[in-house]
Design a protein around this motif. Structure first.
Motif, PDB file in Angstrom:
ATOM      1  N   PRO A   9       0.782  -1.349   0.047  1.00 25.13           N
ATOM      2  CA  PRO A   9       0.183  -0.180   0.020  1.00 25.13           C
ATOM      3  C   PRO A   9       0.868   1.268   0.074  1.00 25.13           C
ATOM      4  O   PRO A   9       1.671   1.608   0.888  1.00 25.13           O
ATOM      5  N   GLY A  10       0.802   1.981  -0.933  1.00 27.48           N
ATOM      6  CA  GLY A  10       1.261   3.393  -1.186  1.00 27.48           C
ATOM      7  C   GLY A  10       2.724   3.262  -1.793  1.00 27.48           C
ATOM      8  O   GLY A  10       3.502   4.142  -1.855  1.00 27.48           O
ATOM      9  N   LYS A 346       1.385   2.761  14.760  1.00 27.15           N
ATOM     10  CA  LYS A 346       1.417   3.738  13.520  1.00 27.15           C
ATOM     11  C   LYS A 346       2.911   4.366  13.861  1.00 27.15           C
ATOM     12  O   LYS A 346       3.349   4.526  14.904  1.00 27.15           O
ATOM     13  N   LEU A 347       3.495   4.690  12.828  1.00 24.34           N
ATOM     14  CA  LEU A 347       4.741   5.763  12.675  1.00 24.34           C
ATOM     15  C   LEU A 347       4.626   6.784  13.720  1.00 24.34           C
ATOM     16  O   LEU A 347       5.537   7.112  14.467  1.00 24.34           O
ATOM     17  N   GLU A 348       3.474   7.726  13.529  1.00 25.64           N
ATOM     18  CA  GLU A 348       3.260   8.991  14.197  1.00 25.64           C
ATOM     19  C   GLU A 348       3.252   8.523  15.776  1.00 25.64           C
ATOM     20  O   GLU A 348       3.370   9.228  16.487  1.00 25.64           O
ATOM     21  N   GLU A 349       2.495   7.269  16.002  1.00 28.89           N
ATOM     22  CA  GLU A 349       2.324   7.070  17.445  1.00 28.89           C
ATOM     23  C   GLU A 349       3.918   6.865  18.172  1.00 28.89           C
ATOM     24  O   GLU A 349       4.302   7.016  19.152  1.00 28.89           O
ATOM     25  N   GLY A 382      12.229  15.894   7.970  1.00 25.50           N
ATOM     26  CA  GLY A 382      13.430  16.335   8.475  1.00 25.50           C
ATOM     27  C   GLY A 382      14.544  15.252   8.541  1.00 25.50           C
ATOM     28  O   GLY A 382      15.791  15.500   8.309  1.00 25.50           O
ATOM     29  N   TYR A 383      14.185  14.050   8.846  1.00 26.57           N
ATOM     30  CA  TYR A 383      14.877  12.917   9.172  1.00 26.57           C
ATOM     31  C   TYR A 383      14.889  11.992   7.886  1.00 26.57           C
ATOM     32  O   TYR A 383      15.428  10.713   7.920  1.00 26.57           O
ATOM     33  N   ASP A 384      14.176  12.348   6.736  1.00 27.03           N
ATOM     34  CA  ASP A 384      14.009  11.679   5.645  1.00 27.03           C
ATOM     35  C   ASP A 384      13.788   9.899   5.977  1.00 27.03           C
ATOM     36  O   ASP A 384      14.360   9.095   5.517  1.00 27.03           O
ATOM     37  N   ILE A 385      12.463   9.895   6.641  1.00 28.54           N
ATOM     38  CA  ILE A 385      12.080   8.461   7.213  1.00 28.54           C
ATOM     39  C   ILE A 385      11.153   8.031   6.272  1.00 28.54           C
ATOM     40  O   ILE A 385       9.982   8.592   5.719  1.00 28.54           O
ATOM     41  N   ARG A 386      11.680   7.047   5.645  1.00 32.64           N
ATOM     42  CA  ARG A 386      10.677   6.517   4.224  1.00 32.64           C
ATOM     43  C   ARG A 386       9.708   5.505   4.668  1.00 32.64           C
ATOM     44  O   ARG A 386      10.361   4.477   5.276  1.00 32.64           O
ATOM     45  N   SER A 387       8.649   5.840   4.310  1.00 32.29           N
ATOM     46  CA  SER A 387       7.452   4.701   4.602  1.00 32.29           C
ATOM     47  C   SER A 387       6.428   4.770   3.604  1.00 32.29           C
ATOM     48  O   SER A 387       6.274   5.921   3.191  1.00 32.29           O
ATOM     49  N   GLY A 388       5.644   3.737   3.388  1.00 29.04           N
ATOM     50  CA  GLY A 388       4.794   3.617   2.263  1.00 29.04           C
ATOM     51  C   GLY A 388       3.689   4.650   2.441  1.00 29.04           C
ATOM     52  O   GLY A 388       3.224   5.178   1.567  1.00 29.04           O
ATOM     53  N   GLY A 390       3.411   7.137   4.910  1.00 29.88           N
ATOM     54  CA  GLY A 390       3.646   8.505   5.795  1.00 29.88           C
ATOM     55  C   GLY A 390       3.448   8.137   7.303  1.00 29.88           C
ATOM     56  O   GLY A 390       3.700   6.962   7.654  1.00 29.88           O
ATOM     57  N   PRO A 391       2.806   9.113   8.240  1.00 29.68           N
ATOM     58  CA  PRO A 391       2.627   8.871   9.300  1.00 29.68           C
ATOM     59  C   PRO A 391       1.819   7.778   9.852  1.00 29.68           C
ATOM     60  O   PRO A 391       1.906   7.345  10.887  1.00 29.68           O
ATOM     61  N   ILE A 392       1.012   7.221   8.800  1.00 23.15           N
ATOM     62  CA  ILE A 392       0.010   6.065   9.523  1.00 23.15           C
ATOM     63  C   ILE A 392       0.549   4.785   9.053  1.00 23.15           C
ATOM     64  O   ILE A 392      -0.134   3.949   9.295  1.00 23.15           O
TER      65      ILE A 392
END
Length: 508
Positions: A9-10, A346-349, A382-388, A390-392
């Motif tokens: 996904p994504g 989730k990443l944001e959590e 800012g830290y170039d965190i790559r995830s399909g 994003g925050p979720i």
């Protein structure tokens, strides 16, 4: 593997990738964190199914629906995060799924004989009766390799095999891999470490952001060329830092002793030192010399037997993890899965784990999710965190390197006076390592104290202002990286220097 495409996904993790492996060669697979290397190998091992493309073995098209199909085709895999049952013995883990049995009873004696023969032949000495939870990470990796050999696999996939090993274990593993290739086994070797590729690989295929960049003969290329192919720009392999005047004492450790969980001796013995504002102090040592227990005591994960820890003038020896965090401590842990992340959040959590109770993120006990989302988006960029997604994105689905970047972003961004960074670049590509080193130096230049724990000698020498060497739970030397050599550091780490000094003292 011809024209393999794998989507999540994504994100298109593998975009039309072709990879060809010859018999008896060591073929390195290189790419940034999240470039799609582990995904491609998971397709080959049957953990994922590709949307497009085909796999051929000896010119025959094969269908690999699961790891059992892969094993039947002679394909084995050592995963980045080992797939072992911790409460089983070494032997039970090796034979799991292919247990020799007679009338429904497992023939352990026969299996043990075969395992010991294999371990002697390949120099992979293990204790077949030891429980996985009681052995070192290096030993666990030997178990994973013996699992492949026990199944007579002739295509061996190593996913980041050296990320958790000591320099000595890495040397041994590379020799073992060369031995496998000489025997006609074919090896696919995922790594970020360019030195290892130059040392053992015959060819190297580079992926970037899910796309195939090219395949080169290692003997005809350089580290600089490989890093350029991997990240699309030149990498600075040296750490630039100005001379800094140190400030007040931020961390003070006095006579700290920590008991060992695995044997009767203490893991940390009567350790004392200070870390000041504006300096990076590195604790260097061979893995298993008390670093883990020491950091656990510093960060509140374990109680010391005796001694004291003071942070910014406040005694925190008995403080909880949260109290230490509020007092000004940030911690990039050694084990990102066990102590760094909640993988099914989730990443944001995960990015607000250390501060969700602060007024900016909650009101009357209810989390302000809009504020959390905005904050996460800022850190991701800012830290170039790559995830399909994003925050979720569910954190478990991210690559190991991007999980590490998420922890680094969270710990560096929160208010702190002391940053404890344990193996912060483990599993990261050269571009990300360069970035993390810059962040550590930036913390120091901002007048913060940095306490680095690393097994990477290059990192120890390049990043630190002072080196403390730990051996068998004791600080055996304090070195200045500007005037010491790697050889001298190695002598201290192996305990040789301590023994020489002891002999001189004994002789009077």
């Amino acid at each position: 593997m011809l024209n393999i495409t794998k989507e999540f996904p994504g994100i298109i993790a593998n975009d039309n990738i072709t990879l060809k492996l010859k018999r008896g060669e060591i073929h390195a697979l290189l790419g940034e964190n999240g470039a799609g290397k582990s995904t491609l190998m998971s397709v080959l091992f049957g953990l994922y199914q590709a949307e497009k493309g085909e796999i051929r073995k000896n010119e025959e098209v094969v269908k690999i629906n699961n790891p059992n199909d892969a094993n039947a085709l002679g394909i084995g895999m050592v995963h980045q995060h080992f797939k072992l049952v911790e409460i089983f013995t070494v032997l039970e883990n090796i034979i799991l799924g292919v247990e020799p049995n007679k009338m429904g009873f497992i023939e352990k004696k026969e299996a043990k004989k075969k395992v010991m023969e294999l371990s002697e032949k390949y120099g992979l000495m293990v204790d077949p009766d030891a429980l996985i939870e009681d052995i070192t990470v290096g030993m666990q990796q030997r178990v994973e390799i013996l699992k492949m050999l026990y199944r007579n696999n002739d295509i061996l996939i190593f996913d980041e095999p050296t990320a958790v090993l000591t320099p000595q274990e890495i040397k041994e593993l590379l020799q073992i891999m060369k031995g496998f290739a000489k025997e006609g086994k074919s090896i696919l070797f995922i790594t970020h470490k360019l030195n290892e590729i130059m040392e053992v690989a015959d060819r190297c295929t580079v992926l970037r952001k899910g796309k195939y960049i090219g395949t080169v003969d290692v003997k005809d290329t350089t580290k600089e060329e490989l890093s350029r192919m991997m990240v699309g720009r030149d990498i600075n392999f040296t750490v630039d830092k100005e001379k800094m005047e140190t400030g007040e004492v931020i961390l003070s450790v006095r006579n700290l002793t920590v008991a060992s969980k695995t044997h009767k001796n203490n893991a940390v013995k009567n350790v004392s030192f200070d870390v000041r504002a504006g300096e990076i102090v590195c604790l260097a040592g061979i893995d298993g010399n008390g670093q883990t227990e020491f950091v656990n005591a510093l960060t509140g994960l374990e109680k010391p037997s005796s001694g004291s820890i003071t942070l910014c003038g406040k005694n925190i020896t008995k403080s909880s993890v949260r109290q230490r965090s509020i007092a000004g401590m940030s911690h990039i842990p050694e084990d990102r899965h066990k102590h760094g992340l909640v993988l099914d959040y989730k990443l944001e959590e995960n990015l607000v784990l250390q501060r969700y109770w602060k007024p900016e993120f909650q009101k009357r006990g209810f989390i302000k999710f809009d504020a959390v989302r905005k904050y996460a988006e800022r850190l991701i960029e800012g830290y170039d965190i790559r995830s399909g997604q994003g925050p979720i994105t569910i954190t478990r689905s991210m690559s190991g390197g991007n999980q590490q970047k998420a922890i680094i972003a969270r710990e560096i961004d929160k208010e702190h006076e002391l940053l404890i960074a344990v193996q912060p670049t483990r599993g990261l590509d050269v571009g990300a390592i360069e970035y993390v080193h810059k962040q550590l130096v930036a913390r120091r230049d901002a007048g913060k104290a940095v306490f680095l724990v690393s097994l990477e000698l290059e990192e120890v020498m390049n990043v630190s202002d002072r080196i403390l060497v730990i051996y068998e739970g004791e600080i055996v030397g304090e070195l200045d990286p500007k005037i010491t050599t790697v050889q001298e550091l190695g002598l201290y780490m192996s305990g040789a220097k301590r023994d020489i000094v002891k002999e001189i003292n004994d002789a009077g």
